[in-house]
Design a protein around this motif. Structure first.
Motif, PDB file in Angstrom:
ATOM      1  N   ALA A 115       0.836  -1.209   0.000  1.00 37.62           N
ATOM      2  CA  ALA A 115       0.000   0.000   0.000  1.00 37.62           C
ATOM      3  C   ALA A 115       0.866   1.254   0.000  1.00 37.62           C
ATOM      4  O   ALA A 115       0.524   2.263  -0.639  1.00 37.62           O
ATOM      5  N   ALA A 116       2.002   1.217   0.697  1.00 34.83           N
ATOM      6  CA  ALA A 116       2.914   2.370   0.718  1.00 34.83           C
ATOM      7  C   ALA A 116       3.492   2.616  -0.676  1.00 34.83           C
ATOM      8  O   ALA A 116       3.631   3.767  -1.112  1.00 34.83           O
ATOM      9  N   ALA A 117       3.814   1.545  -1.385  1.00 32.67           N
ATOM     10  CA  ALA A 117       4.318   1.692  -2.757  1.00 32.67           C
ATOM     11  C   ALA A 117       3.250   2.322  -3.650  1.00 32.67           C
ATOM     12  O   ALA A 117       3.541   3.194  -4.479  1.00 32.67           O
ATOM     13  N   GLN A 118       2.014   1.897  -3.465  1.00 38.77           N
ATOM     14  CA  GLN A 118       0.911   2.444  -4.260  1.00 38.77           C
ATOM     15  C   GLN A 118       0.740   3.940  -3.969  1.00 38.77           C
ATOM     16  O   GLN A 118       0.578   4.751  -4.884  1.00 38.77           O
ATOM     17  N   ARG A 119       0.819   4.308  -2.703  1.00 37.21           N
ATOM     18  CA  ARG A 119       0.687   5.725  -2.341  1.00 37.21           C
ATOM     19  C   ARG A 119       1.823   6.563  -2.919  1.00 37.21           C
ATOM     20  O   ARG A 119       1.651   7.746  -3.203  1.00 37.21           O
ATOM     21  N   ALA A 120       2.996   5.943  -3.077  1.00 41.04           N
ATOM     22  CA  ALA A 120       4.151   6.663  -3.633  1.00 41.04           C
ATOM     23  C   ALA A 120       4.066   6.774  -5.152  1.00 41.04           C
ATOM     24  O   ALA A 120       4.953   7.352  -5.784  1.00 41.04           O
ATOM     25  N   GLY A 121       3.013   6.190  -5.740  1.00 41.21           N
ATOM     26  CA  GLY A 121       2.793   6.356  -7.171  1.00 41.21           C
ATOM     27  C   GLY A 121       3.083   5.151  -8.027  1.00 41.21           C
ATOM     28  O   GLY A 121       2.984   5.220  -9.258  1.00 41.21           O
ATOM     29  N   PHE A 122       3.454   4.027  -7.417  1.00 41.17           N
ATOM     30  CA  PHE A 122       3.808   2.829  -8.186  1.00 41.17           C
ATOM     31  C   PHE A 122       2.624   1.875  -8.307  1.00 41.17           C
ATOM     32  O   PHE A 122       1.782   1.798  -7.411  1.00 41.17           O
ATOM     33  N   SER A 123       2.600   1.120  -9.399  1.00 41.09           N
ATOM     34  CA  SER A 123       1.508   0.162  -9.619  1.00 41.09           C
ATOM     35  C   SER A 123       1.971  -1.277  -9.461  1.00 41.09           C
ATOM     36  O   SER A 123       1.171  -2.202  -9.615  1.00 41.09           O
ATOM     37  N   ALA A 124       3.263  -1.477  -9.161  1.00 39.89           N
ATOM     38  CA  ALA A 124       3.800  -2.832  -9.112  1.00 39.89           C
ATOM     39  C   ALA A 124       4.850  -2.969  -8.020  1.00 39.89           C
ATOM     40  O   ALA A 124       5.601  -2.028  -7.733  1.00 39.89           O
ATOM     41  N   VAL A 125       4.893  -4.163  -7.424  1.00 39.67           N
ATOM     42  CA  VAL A 125       5.880  -4.481  -6.385  1.00 39.67           C
ATOM     43  C   VAL A 125       6.454  -5.869  -6.641  1.00 39.67           C
ATOM     44  O   VAL A 125       5.878  -6.682  -7.364  1.00 39.67           O
ATOM     45  N   GLU A 126       7.623  -6.103  -6.042  1.00 38.29           N
ATOM     46  CA  GLU A 126       8.225  -7.439  -6.028  1.00 38.29           C
ATOM     47  C   GLU A 126       8.766  -7.677  -4.627  1.00 38.29           C
ATOM     48  O   GLU A 126       8.989  -6.734  -3.868  1.00 38.29           O
ATOM     49  N   PHE A 127       8.933  -8.958  -4.284  1.00 40.12           N
ATOM     50  CA  PHE A 127       9.423  -9.329  -2.957  1.00 40.12           C
ATOM     51  C   PHE A 127      10.429 -10.466  -3.071  1.00 40.12           C
ATOM     52  O   PHE A 127      10.327 -11.303  -3.971  1.00 40.12           O
ATOM     53  N   LEU A 151      13.104   9.978  -9.616  1.00 35.67           N
ATOM     54  CA  LEU A 151      12.116   9.463 -10.571  1.00 35.67           C
ATOM     55  C   LEU A 151      10.845  10.312 -10.465  1.00 35.67           C
ATOM     56  O   LEU A 151      10.126  10.233  -9.481  1.00 35.67           O
ATOM     57  N   PRO A 152      10.565  11.109 -11.500  1.00 34.77           N
ATOM     58  CA  PRO A 152       9.359  11.944 -11.454  1.00 34.77           C
ATOM     59  C   PRO A 152       8.101  11.103 -11.198  1.00 34.77           C
ATOM     60  O   PRO A 152       8.003   9.971 -11.676  1.00 34.77           O
ATOM     61  N   PHE A 153       7.150  11.674 -10.471  1.00 32.33           N
ATOM     62  CA  PHE A 153       5.963  10.932 -10.047  1.00 32.33           C
ATOM     63  C   PHE A 153       5.251  10.289 -11.237  1.00 32.33           C
ATOM     64  O   PHE A 153       4.818   9.134 -11.162  1.00 32.33           O
ATOM     65  N   GLU A 154       5.169  11.014 -12.339  1.00 28.99           N
ATOM     66  CA  GLU A 154       4.432  10.479 -13.496  1.00 28.99           C
ATOM     67  C   GLU A 154       5.157   9.320 -14.185  1.00 28.99           C
ATOM     68  O   GLU A 154       4.562   8.627 -15.003  1.00 28.99           O
ATOM     69  N   ARG A 155       6.420   9.105 -13.840  1.00 30.40           N
ATOM     70  CA  ARG A 155       7.155   7.974 -14.427  1.00 30.40           C
ATOM     71  C   ARG A 155       7.054   6.721 -13.569  1.00 30.40           C
ATOM     72  O   ARG A 155       7.571   5.670 -13.912  1.00 30.40           O
ATOM     73  N   ARG A 156       6.406   6.822 -12.416  1.00 31.68           N
ATOM     74  CA  ARG A 156       6.325   5.672 -11.517  1.00 31.68           C
ATOM     75  C   ARG A 156       5.169   4.779 -11.923  1.00 31.68           C
ATOM     76  O   ARG A 156       4.996   3.705 -11.463  1.00 31.68           O
TER      77      ARG A 156
END
Length: 266
Positions: free
Chosen positions: A25-37, A261-266
């Motif tokens: 959820a923190a990654a999503q709030r920072a503007g990203f649509s994808a995560v890996e673990f 990394l500009p927000f719109e590029r995330r």
């Protein structure tokens, strides 16, 4: 960054100031649509309720899980995978179904199979034979959901035998599965002294996933001297259209480490 590749946030190195299940959820709030673990549990086969909690955390955050590592042993204790470890081969195989099962629920396309360190009590030949067999089984399992198994050269682990892209490609060639590819971590390759530009020029077609960090320090791009933007642009020009994993240690806070990394590029 001048290329147009998509980024995925490695939530095992980023957002570590938060509990693991709060990181998507923190990654999503920072503007990203994808995560890996990396493997997000303690054991190879965790309780179902832990798996469900992880799956729900990713789903509820509205992000895609692009990548997941198979269980790799005790990473803080120095383990770097079970793939080539004869005594723990059964553990790896038991983990394959769990990992691919999570991937099936979340649409995950890449599974990183850390090769494992050289161990006492087994010859290199024995370890490499076990590894090829295990990678073949993992690739079969991943193929059921249209996913790919990744093999990664790693730095900072003296007994880990895959140092250069060529080392990993040799293993991949032995496995002979259509859905096994190179995880090109541009940081690890650079630290190990590989010719990263040449790897990109000659082997982009073998690259199934990319990860980045700067060197020295393994911090965010711009903190070191690696020509990451140039290399990502070269990968893209050569036809790489996959994800770029942000697998770095933030030099300050996670939030401020995205400043490059500009927000719109995330």
């Amino acid at each position: 960054m001048s290329h147009q590749l998509r980024y995925t946030v490695n939530c095992s190195l980023l957002f570590t100031e938060l509990p693991l299940l709060e990181r998507p959820a923190a990654a999503q709030r920072a503007g990203f649509s994808a995560v890996e673990f990396w493997w997000p549990f303690v054991e190879a086969v965790p309780p179902d309720r832990q798996v469900d909690a992880f799956v729900n955390a990713v789903t509820d955050a509205g992000v895609q899980l692009t990548g997941l590592n198979f269980f790799a042993g005790d990473m803080p204790g120095g383990d770097r995978g079970l793939v080539s470890w004869p005594k723990r081969s059964g553990e790896f195989r038991d983990n394959v179904d769990v990992t691919v099962g999570i991937g099936e629920r979340l649409g995950t396309q890449g599974f990183n199979a850390l090769y494992g360190n050289r161990v006492d009590g087994a010859t290199e030949q024995e370890q490499d034979d076990v590894a090829v067999e295990n990678l073949g089984l993992a690739a079969q399992a991943a193929a059921r959901i249209g996913a790919t198994v990744l093999v990664e050269p790693v730095s900072g682990a003296p007994r880990y035998p895959l140092k250069l892209a060529a080392d990993a490609l040799k293993v991949i060639d032995r496995v002979q599965a259509p859905n096994i590819g190179l995880l090109a971590d541009l940081y690890h390759l650079a630290v190990n002294g590989d010719d990263v530009d040449r790897v990109i020029a000659e082997h982009t077609d073998r690259v199934a996933h990319v990860q980045i960090a700067d060197n020295p320090g393994r911090n965010e791009p711009g903190t070191g001297t690696l020509p990451l933007d140039h290399q990502l642009s070269a990968l893209e020009a050569n036809g790489y259209a996959g994800w770029v994993g942000l697998e770095y240690k933030p030099s300050t806070t996670t939030e401020t480490s995205f400043g490059w990394l500009p927000f719109e590029r995330r």
